[in-house]
Scaffold this motif. Sequence first.
Motif, mmCIF file in Angstrom:
data_model
loop_
_atom_site.group_PDB
_atom_site.id
_atom_site.type_symbol
_atom_site.label_atom_id
_atom_site.label_comp_id
_atom_site.label_asym_id
_atom_site.label_seq_id
_atom_site.Cartn_x
_atom_site.Cartn_y
_atom_site.Cartn_z
ATOM 1 N N LEU A 557 0.823 -1.196 0.000
ATOM 2 C CA LEU A 557 0.000 0.000 0.000
ATOM 3 C C LEU A 557 0.862 1.253 0.000
ATOM 4 O O LEU A 557 1.969 1.275 0.550
ATOM 5 C CB LEU A 557 -0.913 0.028 1.239
ATOM 6 C CG LEU A 557 -1.868 -1.150 1.422
ATOM 7 C CD1 LEU A 557 -2.642 -0.986 2.728
ATOM 8 C CD2 LEU A 557 -2.830 -1.246 0.247
ATOM 9 N N GLY A 558 0.343 2.308 -0.604
ATOM 10 C CA GLY A 558 0.971 3.601 -0.495
ATOM 11 C C GLY A 558 0.778 4.154 0.910
ATOM 12 O O GLY A 558 -0.108 3.739 1.652
ATOM 13 N N VAL A 559 1.595 5.097 1.305
ATOM 14 C CA VAL A 559 1.482 5.692 2.629
ATOM 15 C C VAL A 559 1.750 7.188 2.521
ATOM 16 O O VAL A 559 2.661 7.624 1.813
ATOM 17 C CB VAL A 559 2.438 5.013 3.645
ATOM 18 C CG1 VAL A 559 3.884 5.147 3.220
ATOM 19 C CG2 VAL A 559 2.238 5.567 5.045
ATOM 20 N N VAL A 568 11.814 18.494 11.076
ATOM 21 C CA VAL A 568 12.233 17.230 11.664
ATOM 22 C C VAL A 568 11.217 16.136 11.368
ATOM 23 O O VAL A 568 11.586 14.974 11.135
ATOM 24 C CB VAL A 568 12.475 17.370 13.182
ATOM 25 C CG1 VAL A 568 11.189 17.670 13.930
ATOM 26 C CG2 VAL A 568 13.118 16.098 13.745
ATOM 27 N N ALA A 569 9.926 16.483 11.361
ATOM 28 C CA ALA A 569 8.892 15.495 11.026
ATOM 29 C C ALA A 569 9.046 15.053 9.582
ATOM 30 O O ALA A 569 8.947 13.857 9.265
ATOM 31 C CB ALA A 569 7.500 16.074 11.266
ATOM 32 N N ALA A 570 9.282 16.010 8.701
ATOM 33 C CA ALA A 570 9.452 15.670 7.279
ATOM 34 C C ALA A 570 10.674 14.782 7.075
ATOM 35 O O ALA A 570 10.627 13.771 6.357
ATOM 36 C CB ALA A 570 9.577 16.947 6.457
ATOM 37 N N ARG A 571 11.787 15.142 7.711
ATOM 38 C CA ARG A 571 13.007 14.341 7.547
ATOM 39 C C ARG A 571 12.827 12.939 8.131
ATOM 40 O O ARG A 571 13.315 11.957 7.572
ATOM 41 C CB ARG A 571 14.187 15.056 8.218
ATOM 42 C CG ARG A 571 14.666 16.292 7.460
ATOM 43 C CD ARG A 571 16.025 16.747 7.965
ATOM 44 N NE ARG A 571 15.950 17.217 9.350
ATOM 45 C CZ ARG A 571 15.753 18.500 9.693
ATOM 46 N NH1 ARG A 571 15.591 19.423 8.748
ATOM 47 N NH2 ARG A 571 15.716 18.853 10.951
ATOM 48 N N THR A 572 12.099 12.860 9.249
ATOM 49 C CA THR A 572 11.876 11.542 9.868
ATOM 50 C C THR A 572 11.056 10.651 8.954
ATOM 51 O O THR A 572 11.344 9.464 8.794
ATOM 52 C CB THR A 572 11.163 11.709 11.220
ATOM 53 O OG1 THR A 572 11.943 12.535 12.081
ATOM 54 C CG2 THR A 572 10.950 10.358 11.887
ATOM 55 N N LEU A 573 10.019 11.213 8.323
ATOM 56 C CA LEU A 573 9.198 10.431 7.404
ATOM 57 C C LEU A 573 10.030 9.897 6.250
ATOM 58 O O LEU A 573 9.939 8.718 5.873
ATOM 59 C CB LEU A 573 8.033 11.273 6.880
ATOM 60 C CG LEU A 573 6.894 11.562 7.862
ATOM 61 C CD1 LEU A 573 5.884 12.514 7.229
ATOM 62 C CD2 LEU A 573 6.198 10.266 8.281
ATOM 63 N N VAL A 574 10.828 10.783 5.685
ATOM 64 C CA VAL A 574 11.674 10.350 4.565
ATOM 65 C C VAL A 574 12.635 9.265 5.012
ATOM 66 O O VAL A 574 12.852 8.266 4.321
ATOM 67 C CB VAL A 574 12.430 11.549 3.968
ATOM 68 C CG1 VAL A 574 13.456 11.072 2.933
ATOM 69 C CG2 VAL A 574 11.457 12.527 3.336
ATOM 70 N N LEU A 576 12.169 7.092 7.206
ATOM 71 C CA LEU A 576 11.445 5.845 7.428
ATOM 72 C C LEU A 576 10.889 5.261 6.136
ATOM 73 O O LEU A 576 10.312 4.174 6.147
ATOM 74 C CB LEU A 576 10.290 6.072 8.421
ATOM 75 C CG LEU A 576 10.696 6.433 9.857
ATOM 76 C CD1 LEU A 576 9.467 6.793 10.676
ATOM 77 C CD2 LEU A 576 11.443 5.270 10.514
ATOM 78 N N GLY A 577 11.062 5.995 5.023
ATOM 79 C CA GLY A 577 10.591 5.495 3.734
ATOM 80 C C GLY A 577 9.213 5.997 3.336
ATOM 81 O O GLY A 577 8.619 5.460 2.390
ATOM 82 N N THR A 613 18.363 8.590 0.639
ATOM 83 C CA THR A 613 17.539 7.465 1.087
ATOM 84 C C THR A 613 17.259 6.531 -0.063
ATOM 85 O O THR A 613 17.415 6.874 -1.229
ATOM 86 C CB THR A 613 16.182 7.955 1.648
ATOM 87 O OG1 THR A 613 15.493 8.635 0.593
ATOM 88 C CG2 THR A 613 16.379 8.867 2.836
ATOM 89 N N GLY A 614 16.831 5.337 0.284
ATOM 90 C CA GLY A 614 16.413 4.378 -0.732
ATOM 91 C C GLY A 614 14.948 4.553 -1.047
ATOM 92 O O GLY A 614 14.306 5.482 -0.600
#
Length: 620
Positions: A557-559, A568-574, A576-577, A613-614
């Motif tokens: 599924l997309g997320v 920091v929230a944006a960087r954390t999301l990235v 985590l993929g 990131t991958g």
Amino acid sequence: MPRRTLDSLVTEVAAELMGVDSATMVSATEQVLAMLIDYFDVDFSYLRHNDPKNRSTVLVAEWPPRQDVPEPDPLKIVYFDQADSVFKSLEHATEPFLIPASAADYQQTIHSASGLGDISSAAVPLVSRGRSTGLLGFVKVGDRDWSTRELNVLKAIATLFAQLQARVEAEEKLRFIALHDDLTGLANRRALLEHMEQRLQAGSPGPVAAFFLDLDRLKALNDFLGHTAGDKFIRTLSERLRDNLDPNDMIARLGGDEFVIVPAKPMDTVAAEHEATRIQELISRRVTVGGESVSRGASVGVAVGIPGETTVADVLRRADHALLSAKSGGGNGVALFTDAMRAQFELQDDVELNLRSAVSDGSLILHYQPEVDLRTGRIVAMEALVRWMHPTRGLLPPGAFVTVAEATNLAGELGRWVLRTACAQFAQWRRQGLAANMVMRINVSPVQLVSLDFVERIEDILRHFGIDGSSICLEITEHVVVQDLARTQVTLRGLKRMGVQIAIDDFGTGYSSLSHLKALPVDAVKIDRGFVQRLGASTDDLAIVKSIIGLAGSFGLGVVGEGVETPVAARTLVGLGCYRAQGFLIARPLPADEVGEHLALGRIPLNLDLPRTGRGPAAP
């Protein structure tokens, strides 16, 4: 004026008693007793009713009224098993009898209270269906001879009083039934409203407090032990309230597990909240029913009214609103109606009154919030969010009126307007060459999703505006999925046949499970903003977000991350993929013409200093 005859006396008494009811019985009886004293030349007269349940006789009226009556009045209630020998015989007597002045024990027990000295008495039983129901009595200083004809006339008058007694008792029984709950014997809603009307009249003592009680999870008790045990539980709690509250307090059961208590004493908000807490603790004590020791918490809403200023409806509505607040906090709590609640529910009332016209008068508008790829800033989707330009309150967000729409059967009409308007705007952007590679996200209400013609309506709208289904993503909440899983499956499969994409909004709030994700044709999940907003500050939320992203990946599924407000929230999301997101850091919801500027650029510049990131899970 000619003297009455015995026959005319009976007719006159009958006329006096004809229209009497429970409210006027005492005053009318006193008038008749005064008439009888005058006619028969006696010094004192009285009417008593028997109480078979308590084996006693109760004084209803007397004439003339005694002076300096002791407290307690020895004549008010006389119990037959404690009375003198003469009085004991009155319990079952059905014929008149005369008591001479020499009946010393009777004098001492009863008529010494009248202060008349040595007396004689005539006692005429009230008889109904062959049993004694009361007594009509006459007292004379010294002895008096009564003729047979006089006693027969008194028997006829006593029969009139017995008929009045039966009529009043029947009226009171009907009134009791009309004003009381049949399960508990507590007052019902009608009695509560009558009582509160009196308490809130101008000039009455105040403030007047009202406690709205709701037992927590009573249904579970009924399901586990049965409704008989549940009824016993309710009756036991009702008795406990009666035993532990002021006898003058109004205790009403409105049905089911709802009660209202109005204390007899005036109470300000501080005292009322303290008393409500005491009552809540009282209710929470354990009760033995069906062989089990059980307890239930109670949520209590507290409101206070001022006599002459506050209506009954206002006080009860405020207490009900406070109760909802107490229950929303998890139950088993006390909530006091506040100015903040007042403002909230005034808004709800206003919304309910004006929302229907807003759907048709052009005051509803859509704002659009971009969703971007955090790595590039490219706009990949646009979420349509409804707003209401209220005539007096200005621009209202959906949270202020969507819930009201759902509660007043306007959600379907509102949802159709949003769908049609969003698709019209999307089609216009596409004609302008602004949204070729973008998805339009539209929120769908529970009412829409379970309606039988929803799929057909979507198909008609897409055909009308020339939009392919894959360019539209409908967002549903987790709660909707759980409400009617079977119906949701049917609807979503119909949408998928048209290529329409489906996303679960506010994911992670606790409703969904893996089985739901497996059972539904879902394309993506949107992580609830509450978790995303605290990224960088809460390790618990980080763990939840990480697990949601991993779950989405395992199901293909997309997320999407909602509520991105900090770098920091944006960087954390990235990290985590999760690459797709929306939030105030990226762009706030904007009117269509302002969004057009972003669409013309095709991206929103971001400076997040992202690490390399991958690849991670995609989103529609």
